[in-house]
Every structure is written in structure tokens, then in C-alpha cells.
Design a protein around this motif. Sequence first.
Motif: not given
Length: 76
Positions: A29, A33-34, A37, A57
Amino acid sequence: MTDKTTQAHAAESNMEKDPKDWVTGDEPMTGAQRSYLKTLSEEAKEDFDETLTKAEASRRIDELQAKTGRGTAQVE
């Protein structure tokens, strides 16, 4: 600027592909995104899995947005 022909065919576009069809979906990812998320996981009080691929993700973000109400259009 978008011309009328482009607008007329927007629904036929591949601008939004299903994550399972992404060429790079099996890569790790992205940083964005990390970060998002992780925030969504905390808000939903769910575990954050840092080993997800880009495609996984993306799907998880959709799930958590639905659960938390984030990312949904607010109609007034």
C-alpha cells in the motif's frame, strides 16, 4: 477543460477500476493509503493491518469508510 464528447462517455470510462483489476494492486500500500487506513482503523476501533497490498488497502478503506461514515457525500 472537458469537452462534451468526453463528458458523454464518462460512464464508460475506466477511471475507476476495481482494485482486483489493478496492474500494481499486489504492490505494498502507498503511504497515503497507510496513513488514511490507520486513521480509519482507529476511528472504527478495528485492527490496522500494515501488510495489505494496494488493492487490499483500497477495499479495506471502502469497508471502514462505510462503517465510520467517512468519505460519504453529505447532502444538505
